[in-house]
Motif scaffolding. Structure first.
Motif, PDB file in Angstrom:
ATOM      1  N   PHE A 190      36.261  40.977  35.835  1.00 27.69           N
ATOM      2  CA  PHE A 190      36.975  40.448  36.720  1.00 27.69           C
ATOM      3  C   PHE A 190      36.250  39.278  37.540  1.00 27.69           C
ATOM      4  CE2 PHE A 190      38.271  44.917  36.172  1.00 27.69           C
ATOM      5  CZ  PHE A 190      39.859  44.645  36.024  1.00 27.69           C
ATOM      6  N   LEU A 191      34.928  39.340  37.847  1.00 27.95           N
ATOM      7  CA  LEU A 191      34.123  38.410  38.426  1.00 27.95           C
ATOM      8  C   LEU A 191      34.210  36.950  37.628  1.00 27.95           C
ATOM      9  CD1 LEU A 191      31.043  40.462  39.844  1.00 27.95           C
ATOM     10  CD2 LEU A 191      32.861  39.739  40.870  1.00 27.95           C
ATOM     11  N   LEU A 192      34.087  37.300  36.327  1.00 28.53           N
ATOM     12  CA  LEU A 192      34.085  36.169  35.314  1.00 28.53           C
ATOM     13  C   LEU A 192      35.538  35.341  35.569  1.00 28.53           C
ATOM     14  CD1 LEU A 192      32.345  37.460  32.326  1.00 28.53           C
ATOM     15  CD2 LEU A 192      31.454  35.741  33.959  1.00 28.53           C
ATOM     16  N   ALA A 193      36.590  36.412  35.554  1.00 27.92           N
ATOM     17  CA  ALA A 193      37.854  35.758  35.849  1.00 27.92           C
ATOM     18  C   ALA A 193      38.090  34.936  36.888  1.00 27.92           C
ATOM     19  CB  ALA A 193      38.816  36.877  35.841  1.00 27.92           C
ATOM     20  N   SER A 194      37.241  35.671  38.246  1.00 30.17           N
ATOM     21  CA  SER A 194      37.454  34.779  39.578  1.00 30.17           C
ATOM     22  C   SER A 194      36.784  33.215  39.223  1.00 30.17           C
ATOM     23  CB  SER A 194      36.786  35.565  40.486  1.00 30.17           C
ATOM     24  OG  SER A 194      36.664  34.794  42.015  1.00 30.17           O
ATOM     25  N   ARG A 195      35.578  33.404  38.753  1.00 31.74           N
ATOM     26  CA  ARG A 195      34.848  32.256  38.416  1.00 31.74           C
ATOM     27  C   ARG A 195      35.725  31.041  37.704  1.00 31.74           C
ATOM     28  NH1 ARG A 195      28.792  31.983  35.580  1.00 31.74           N
ATOM     29  NH2 ARG A 195      28.843  29.833  34.925  1.00 31.74           N
ATOM     30  N   VAL A 198      24.957  42.601  37.022  1.00 29.20           N
ATOM     31  CA  VAL A 198      24.326  42.976  35.661  1.00 29.20           C
ATOM     32  C   VAL A 198      22.934  43.994  35.859  1.00 29.20           C
ATOM     33  CG1 VAL A 198      23.493  42.314  33.560  1.00 29.20           C
ATOM     34  CG2 VAL A 198      25.498  41.214  34.603  1.00 29.20           C
ATOM     35  N   ILE A 199      22.091  43.221  36.803  1.00 27.08           N
ATOM     36  CA  ILE A 199      20.914  43.671  37.097  1.00 27.08           C
ATOM     37  C   ILE A 199      20.759  45.101  37.766  1.00 27.08           C
ATOM     38  CG2 ILE A 199      18.700  43.479  38.400  1.00 27.08           C
ATOM     39  CD1 ILE A 199      19.037  40.690  38.013  1.00 27.08           C
ATOM     40  N   SER A 200      22.143  45.363  38.909  1.00 29.49           N
ATOM     41  CA  SER A 200      22.082  46.627  39.244  1.00 29.49           C
ATOM     42  C   SER A 200      22.375  47.629  38.258  1.00 29.49           C
ATOM     43  CB  SER A 200      23.135  46.420  40.118  1.00 29.49           C
ATOM     44  OG  SER A 200      23.348  47.748  40.911  1.00 29.49           O
ATOM     45  N   ALA A 201      23.526  47.313  37.230  1.00 27.67           N
ATOM     46  CA  ALA A 201      23.854  48.265  36.266  1.00 27.67           C
ATOM     47  C   ALA A 201      22.784  48.773  35.374  1.00 27.67           C
ATOM     48  CB  ALA A 201      25.029  47.792  35.395  1.00 27.67           C
ATOM     49  N   VAL A 202      21.764  47.811  35.198  1.00 31.00           N
ATOM     50  CA  VAL A 202      20.702  47.992  34.142  1.00 31.00           C
ATOM     51  C   VAL A 202      19.835  48.850  34.908  1.00 31.00           C
ATOM     52  CG1 VAL A 202      18.721  47.133  33.059  1.00 31.00           C
ATOM     53  CG2 VAL A 202      20.963  46.256  32.812  1.00 31.00           C
ATOM     54  N   VAL A 203      19.451  48.707  36.222  1.00 29.24           N
ATOM     55  CA  VAL A 203      18.512  49.627  37.075  1.00 29.24           C
ATOM     56  C   VAL A 203      18.994  50.901  37.161  1.00 29.24           C
ATOM     57  CG1 VAL A 203      17.423  49.770  39.450  1.00 29.24           C
ATOM     58  CG2 VAL A 203      17.492  47.589  38.255  1.00 29.24           C
ATOM     59  N   ARG A 237      28.743  30.496  43.510  1.00 31.83           N
ATOM     60  CA  ARG A 237      28.491  31.751  44.060  1.00 31.83           C
ATOM     61  C   ARG A 237      28.583  32.909  43.318  1.00 31.83           C
ATOM     62  NH1 ARG A 237      31.246  29.797  49.555  1.00 31.83           N
ATOM     63  NH2 ARG A 237      29.202  29.585  50.818  1.00 31.83           N
ATOM     64  N   THR A 238      29.598  32.835  42.307  1.00 29.33           N
ATOM     65  CA  THR A 238      30.137  33.949  41.527  1.00 29.33           C
ATOM     66  C   THR A 238      28.906  34.228  40.491  1.00 29.33           C
ATOM     67  OG1 THR A 238      31.129  32.438  40.093  1.00 29.33           O
ATOM     68  CG2 THR A 238      32.527  33.539  41.531  1.00 29.33           C
ATOM     69  N   THR A 239      28.087  33.132  40.011  1.00 29.73           N
ATOM     70  CA  THR A 239      26.855  33.395  39.230  1.00 29.73           C
ATOM     71  C   THR A 239      25.853  34.153  39.720  1.00 29.73           C
ATOM     72  OG1 THR A 239      27.357  31.158  38.162  1.00 29.73           O
ATOM     73  CG2 THR A 239      25.125  32.076  37.756  1.00 29.73           C
ATOM     74  N   ALA A 240      25.716  34.041  40.995  1.00 29.62           N
ATOM     75  CA  ALA A 240      24.738  34.964  41.749  1.00 29.62           C
ATOM     76  C   ALA A 240      25.203  36.254  41.840  1.00 29.62           C
ATOM     77  CB  ALA A 240      24.635  34.555  43.238  1.00 29.62           C
ATOM     78  N   VAL A 241      26.385  36.660  42.286  1.00 35.60           N
ATOM     79  CA  VAL A 241      27.056  38.095  42.339  1.00 35.60           C
ATOM     80  C   VAL A 241      27.029  38.637  40.923  1.00 35.60           C
ATOM     81  CG1 VAL A 241      29.181  39.131  42.779  1.00 35.60           C
ATOM     82  CG2 VAL A 241      28.399  36.956  44.340  1.00 35.60           C
ATOM     83  N   ILE A 242      27.494  37.883  39.670  1.00 36.81           N
ATOM     84  CA  ILE A 242      27.259  38.419  38.475  1.00 36.81           C
ATOM     85  C   ILE A 242      26.068  38.945  38.194  1.00 36.81           C
ATOM     86  CG2 ILE A 242      27.967  37.802  36.045  1.00 36.81           C
ATOM     87  CD1 ILE A 242      30.396  36.228  37.079  1.00 36.81           C
ATOM     88  N   GLY A 243      25.077  37.943  38.182  1.00 33.53           N
ATOM     89  CA  GLY A 243      23.623  38.180  37.963  1.00 33.53           C
ATOM     90  C   GLY A 243      23.386  39.457  38.600  1.00 33.53           C
ATOM     91  N   VAL A 262      18.695  43.594  44.836  1.00 32.21           N
ATOM     92  CA  VAL A 262      19.699  42.770  44.232  1.00 32.21           C
ATOM     93  C   VAL A 262      20.979  42.899  44.887  1.00 32.21           C
ATOM     94  CG1 VAL A 262      18.545  42.619  41.937  1.00 32.21           C
ATOM     95  CG2 VAL A 262      20.122  44.541  42.257  1.00 32.21           C
ATOM     96  N   PHE A 263      21.334  44.276  45.412  1.00 27.56           N
ATOM     97  CA  PHE A 263      22.468  44.535  46.202  1.00 27.56           C
ATOM     98  C   PHE A 263      22.600  43.798  47.279  1.00 27.56           C
ATOM     99  CE2 PHE A 263      25.153  47.165  48.679  1.00 27.56           C
ATOM    100  CZ  PHE A 263      26.213  47.791  47.877  1.00 27.56           C
ATOM    101  N   ALA A 264      21.364  43.678  47.960  1.00 27.36           N
ATOM    102  CA  ALA A 264      21.335  42.927  49.183  1.00 27.36           C
ATOM    103  C   ALA A 264      21.597  41.447  49.045  1.00 27.36           C
ATOM    104  CB  ALA A 264      20.063  43.064  49.907  1.00 27.36           C
ATOM    105  N   VAL A 265      21.029  40.984  47.888  1.00 23.37           N
ATOM    106  CA  VAL A 265      21.297  39.574  47.678  1.00 23.37           C
ATOM    107  C   VAL A 265      22.545  39.237  47.302  1.00 23.37           C
ATOM    108  CG1 VAL A 265      20.643  37.771  46.039  1.00 23.37           C
ATOM    109  CG2 VAL A 265      18.972  39.082  46.959  1.00 23.37           C
ATOM    110  N   ALA A 266      23.340  39.992  46.790  1.00 18.96           N
ATOM    111  CA  ALA A 266      24.670  39.630  46.277  1.00 18.96           C
ATOM    112  C   ALA A 266      25.806  40.001  47.460  1.00 18.96           C
ATOM    113  CB  ALA A 266      25.301  40.776  45.225  1.00 18.96           C
ATOM    114  N   GLY A 267      25.297  40.979  48.510  1.00 22.52           N
ATOM    115  CA  GLY A 267      26.337  40.789  49.770  1.00 22.52           C
ATOM    116  C   GLY A 267      26.749  39.793  50.511  1.00 22.52           C
ATOM    117  N   PRO A 268      25.717  38.891  50.946  1.00 21.74           N
ATOM    118  CA  PRO A 268      26.003  37.957  51.846  1.00 21.74           C
ATOM    119  C   PRO A 268      26.790  36.645  51.030  1.00 21.74           C
ATOM    120  CG  PRO A 268      23.739  38.533  52.207  1.00 21.74           C
ATOM    121  CD  PRO A 268      24.249  39.308  51.194  1.00 21.74           C
TER     122      PRO A 268
END
Length: 426
Positions: free
Chosen positions: A396-401, A299-304, A290-296, A327-333
């Motif tokens: 921080f998300l990487l640390a949780s992973r 990153v996309i959100s920041a670049v956009v 799950r953390t891979t999806a949130v981290i991805g 991408v914000f909506a995908v990460a939320g659930p």
């Protein structure tokens, strides 16, 4: 899905529908409303920051309400508080009140939202477990995003159009009216099932207990702690970008009075949210963790945001806005499911409120800072800075992973708990 779980989901989705519809009446024009009241960019975003200050101050005390009096009681208090404070906001606009009054009422608005944060989500998860639901939480939260996206689209478009044909204050009046209707609905159909409030302690002791439990099951558990520590950066930038996009799109469009265009920003985000909510479970299935999806998504959100800030074309900005919202909506659930499966039922509302508190802290400091950047260098510059700030949360998300929590790679909800003997029947 069995009938009991389906009923729980229907109530949850109806509450989301009503809450989002009420809120979205003003989402598309909130910044324009504040600027029209005579506030500067810095003051407008500072008013939004005071809203998040209210959330920070009241998260723990209102967590006591959810976990000791009941999640239904917390929701009802939230609807009535938000209805009254929305009316006060409208009156401040009528009077062109000085900034200090905007700050005070914004704090009280934050109080209203803290009654919601954690309580409704905790009510859903516990009620589903009580009803022996065995599907994935991502699927339910994804449906919630679809419903809120539809409500957001409807409300934001209507709010922008109504503001243009009447004035910027009417959508606020409509919001207060819908909240009153929600109060009546929840009072009739919402019941605390799968959860028994602990009313044995007094308010002061309960507050201390809630704070202690937030630390024990939140900050002391590394996988949860790191997710919380990432929240201020994503939430703070997200709050700012959502409201800054209203005047920024008008700036790119070339007509500062086209309020319906400002509503378009919220409408586009809502459609992106519908798509993201529908596809979130499938996209989650593409990743082992799950953390891979949130981290991805982060990153996309920041670049956009960076590209959006550098862009000068209105229609390209619209396309970028759609990507950002998706991408914000995908990460939320996915993030919601990850957190919920790491938190015990008895402390769920408490820890979720604590997580919301961390997100609100980002809004307190990041919103006015980026608002000041907009005053000095324009909205585009502030969005670029916001994209860079959001990247700070990724380590921080990487640390949780790295904690390898079982909830990170679980594709289905944890085994349901048996019904509590003293829980009310459905």
């Amino acid at each position: 899905m069995n009938p009991a779980a389906r009923r729980v989901q229907r109530i949850y989705l109806t509450l989301l529908l009503g809450n989002t519809l009420a809120a979205s009446f003003i989402w598309g024009i909130n910044m324009l409303f504040l600027l029209d009241a005579g506030l500067s960019n810095f003051e407008a975003f500072a008013a939004n920051a005071f809203f998040t200050v209210g959330m920070v101050i009241f998260e723990i005390p209102t967590g006591v309400v959810a976990d000791t009096i009941g999640r239904k009681a917390s929701y009802l208090l939230g609807t009535i508080t938000l209805s009254v404070t929305t009316g006060l906001y409208w009156m401040l606009w009528l009077w062109h009140a000085p900034f200090v009054w905007w700050a005070i009422v914004s704090v009280l608005l934050g109080l209203g939202f803290t009654f919601f944060s954690g309580a409704v989500e905790a009510w859903l998860v516990d009620a589903l477990a009580f009803s022996r639901y065995t599907g994935s939480l991502e699927a339910v939260f994804g449906r919630g995003l679809v419903v809120t996206g539809i409500a957001m689209f409807t409300g934001s478009v209507l709010g922008g159009v109504i503001a243009q044909v009447t004035n910027l204050g009417v959508p606020f009046v409509l919001r207060a009216a819908v909240l009153i209707a929600l109060f009546v609905f929840a009072a009739v159909v919402m019941k605390d099932i799968g959860f028994t409030p602990d009313r044995s302690a007094g308010p002061l002791k309960a507050t201390r207990n809630v704070l202690a439990q937030s630390i024990e099951y939140g900050l002391k558990r590394r996988s949860v702690r790191y997710v919380m520590l990432a929240a201020p950066f994503a939430s703070g930038v997200g709050f700012y970008a959502f409201y800054a996009l209203q005047p920024y799109l008008l700036e790119l469009y070339g007509d500062p009075s086209a309020y319906s265009v400002a509503g378009l920003a919220a409408a586009i985000l809502s459609l992106s949210q519908v798509a993201g909510g529908m596809l979130a479970p499938r996209i989650r299935g593409l990743f082992a963790l799950r953390t891979t999806a949130v981290i991805g998504a982060s990153v996309i959100s920041a670049v956009v945001l960076v590209v959006l800030g550098l862009n000068s074309l209105f229609w390209f900005a619209i396309a970028l806005l759609m990507v950002w919202g998706f991408v914000f909506a995908v990460a939320g659930p996915v993030r919601q499911a990850y957190l919920n499966e790491m938190i015990p039922s008895e402390q769920r509302a408490t820890v979720l409120s604590f997580d919301s508190l961390f997100g609100s802290l980002g809004g307190v400091f990041i919103q006015p800072a980026l608002g000041r950047a907009a005053d000095l260098g324009g909205y585009g510059t502030s969005l670029v800075i916001g994209g860079v700030v959001q990247l700070i949360g990724i380590p921080f998300l990487l640390a949780s992973r790295r904690q390898r929590d079982p909830a990170d790679n679980r594709t289905r909800q944890a085994d349901p708990v048996p019904p509590l003997p003293d829980s009310p029947d459905q």
